[in-house]
Enzyme design. Structure first.
Site, mmCIF file in Angstrom:
data_model
loop_
_atom_site.group_PDB
_atom_site.id
_atom_site.type_symbol
_atom_site.label_atom_id
_atom_site.label_comp_id
_atom_site.label_asym_id
_atom_site.label_seq_id
_atom_site.Cartn_x
_atom_site.Cartn_y
_atom_site.Cartn_z
ATOM 1 N N GLY A 47 0.782 -1.243 0.000
ATOM 2 C CA GLY A 47 0.000 0.000 0.000
ATOM 3 C C GLY A 47 0.809 1.286 0.000
ATOM 4 O O GLY A 47 0.353 2.312 -0.484
ATOM 5 N N ASP A 104 1.059 3.547 4.119
ATOM 6 C CA ASP A 104 -0.128 4.215 3.587
ATOM 7 C C ASP A 104 -1.133 4.491 4.701
ATOM 8 O O ASP A 104 -1.748 5.545 4.741
ATOM 9 C CB ASP A 104 -0.782 3.389 2.459
ATOM 10 C CG ASP A 104 -1.091 1.963 2.878
ATOM 11 O OD1 ASP A 104 -0.508 1.488 3.876
ATOM 12 O OD2 ASP A 104 -1.916 1.318 2.216
ATOM 13 N N ASP A 107 -3.882 1.508 11.192
ATOM 14 C CA ASP A 107 -5.229 1.192 11.642
ATOM 15 C C ASP A 107 -5.111 0.710 13.097
ATOM 16 O O ASP A 107 -5.004 1.521 14.015
ATOM 17 C CB ASP A 107 -5.770 0.113 10.689
ATOM 18 C CG ASP A 107 -7.255 -0.125 10.804
ATOM 19 O OD1 ASP A 107 -7.773 -0.093 11.928
ATOM 20 O OD2 ASP A 107 -7.914 -0.360 9.786
ATOM 21 N N SER A 108 -5.097 -0.596 13.308
ATOM 22 C CA SER A 108 -4.923 -1.097 14.680
ATOM 23 C C SER A 108 -3.536 -0.761 15.219
ATOM 24 O O SER A 108 -3.335 -0.670 16.435
ATOM 25 C CB SER A 108 -5.113 -2.616 14.708
ATOM 26 O OG SER A 108 -4.027 -3.262 14.082
ATOM 27 N N ASP A 163 -6.030 -0.893 -1.409
ATOM 28 C CA ASP A 163 -6.789 -1.743 -2.339
ATOM 29 C C ASP A 163 -8.172 -2.087 -1.806
ATOM 30 O O ASP A 163 -8.440 -2.003 -0.605
ATOM 31 C CB ASP A 163 -6.048 -3.069 -2.559
ATOM 32 C CG ASP A 163 -6.063 -3.943 -1.314
ATOM 33 O OD1 ASP A 163 -5.620 -3.468 -0.246
ATOM 34 O OD2 ASP A 163 -6.541 -5.094 -1.396
ATOM 35 N N ARG A 169 -5.641 0.208 -6.487
ATOM 36 C CA ARG A 169 -4.540 0.911 -5.805
ATOM 37 C C ARG A 169 -4.062 2.092 -6.647
ATOM 38 O O ARG A 169 -3.411 2.998 -6.150
ATOM 39 C CB ARG A 169 -3.355 -0.030 -5.587
ATOM 40 C CG ARG A 169 -3.612 -1.181 -4.637
ATOM 41 C CD ARG A 169 -2.308 -1.933 -4.416
ATOM 42 N NE ARG A 169 -2.514 -3.232 -3.792
ATOM 43 C CZ ARG A 169 -2.520 -3.460 -2.499
ATOM 44 N NH1 ARG A 169 -2.353 -2.463 -1.656
ATOM 45 N NH2 ARG A 169 -2.677 -4.675 -2.012
HETATM 46 C C1 PRP Z 1 -2.405 -2.446 5.441
HETATM 47 C C2 PRP Z 1 -1.590 -1.170 5.532
HETATM 48 C C3 PRP Z 1 -0.783 -1.375 6.764
HETATM 49 C C4 PRP Z 1 -1.679 -2.191 7.653
HETATM 50 C C5 PRP Z 1 -2.352 -1.313 8.656
HETATM 51 O O1 PRP Z 1 -1.638 -3.401 4.783
HETATM 52 O O2 PRP Z 1 -0.791 -0.977 4.396
HETATM 53 O O3 PRP Z 1 0.427 -2.063 6.499
HETATM 54 O O4 PRP Z 1 -2.660 -2.801 6.799
HETATM 55 O O5 PRP Z 1 -3.176 -2.046 9.512
HETATM 56 P P1 PRP Z 1 -2.903 -2.223 11.067
HETATM 57 O O6 PRP Z 1 -2.459 -0.903 11.625
HETATM 58 O O7 PRP Z 1 -4.259 -2.649 11.594
HETATM 59 O O8 PRP Z 1 -1.877 -3.304 11.255
HETATM 60 P P2 PRP Z 1 -2.209 -4.778 4.223
HETATM 61 O O9 PRP Z 1 -1.849 -5.877 5.178
HETATM 62 O O10 PRP Z 1 -3.646 -4.605 3.847
HETATM 63 O O11 PRP Z 1 -1.313 -5.046 2.940
HETATM 64 P P3 PRP Z 1 -1.163 -4.193 1.586
HETATM 65 O O12 PRP Z 1 -0.469 -2.899 1.952
HETATM 66 O O13 PRP Z 1 -0.350 -5.059 0.720
HETATM 67 O O14 PRP Z 1 -2.563 -3.940 1.043
#
Ligand code: PRP
Length: 184
Positions: A47, A104, A107-108, A163, A169
């Site tokens: 991301g 990018d 979140d948690s 995504d 993306r």
């Molecule tokens: C997303 C984003 C972060 C993570 C954030 O990645 O890019 O790395 O989730 O979430 P969190 O703070 O709850 O851990 P994802 O695993 O969806 O992979 P991607 O970037 O390849 O889409």
């Protein structure tokens, strides 16, 4: 893949607003690291890719880039499990380097917290986090975030690196998914 206009609820952050903020972040980073020899930007795949490529063009201090693959959601999932898997490790030693992790979205916080913990054992001179988006309301673990592009509400966002089931993306803006209209 369904045409995104069918499930786009709203454009949360338009392209010009994104780019303006990224330019500000680049300026701020350049000022903060003006005395450093160089910096290493580590992009968390996948991301963070679009953010990295725009951000690095706005930074005026010498920099190198690296990539790290991390997966926290599992295939097709949308909720963080707290389980973080390293899918691609760095190619360089970060001992003594000034590192900025480029994400990018936080979140948690589990993903970036795990990456930070792991990379700190490799003894960089400094390490900090730069995220484009921050869903602070969703935080489950504390993460020290030095640079934030935008704090956003708890909505399902996509575009500009983020995504929806691996697609879209490439959109130049951040949009909100209307889950009643999206057909997986
Ligand atoms: C997303 C984003 C972060 C993570 C954030 O990645 O890019 O790395 O989730 O979430 P969190 O703070 O709850 O851990 P994802 O695993 O969806 O992979 P991607 O970037 O390849 O889409």
């Amino acid at each position: 893949m369904q045409e995104y206009h069918e499930f786009l609820e709203e454009i949360l952050i338009p392209e010009d607003v994104l780019q303006k903020r990224i330019a500000e972040l680049g300026k701020q980073i350049s000022a903060d690291y003006a005395q450093n020899r160089d910096i290493l930007l580590i992009c968390i795949l996948r991301g963070g890719v679009l953010f990295l490529t725009d951000l690095m063009r706005q930074i005026s201090v010498p920099l190198a880039i690296e990539f790290m693959g991390v997966s926290s959601y599992g295939v097709g999932g949308r909720l963080s499990t707290g389980h973080v898997r390293i899918t691609l490790d760095l190619n360089v030693d970060i001992l003594g380097r000034d590192v900025i992790l480029v994400e990018d979205i936080i979140d948690s916080g589990h993903t970036i917290a795990a990456v930070l913990e792991m990379l700190e054992t490799r003894k960089p001179a400094s390490i900090c986090v730069c995220t484009l988006l921050d869903k602070a309301d969703r935080r489950e673990v504390f993460v020290p975030v030095k640079y934030t592009g935008f704090s956003i509400p708890n909505k399902f966002v996509f575009g500009y690196g983020l995504d929806i089931d691996d697609y879209y993306r490439n959109l130049p803006f951040i949009g909100v998914v209307d889950l009643n209209k999206y057909k997986p």
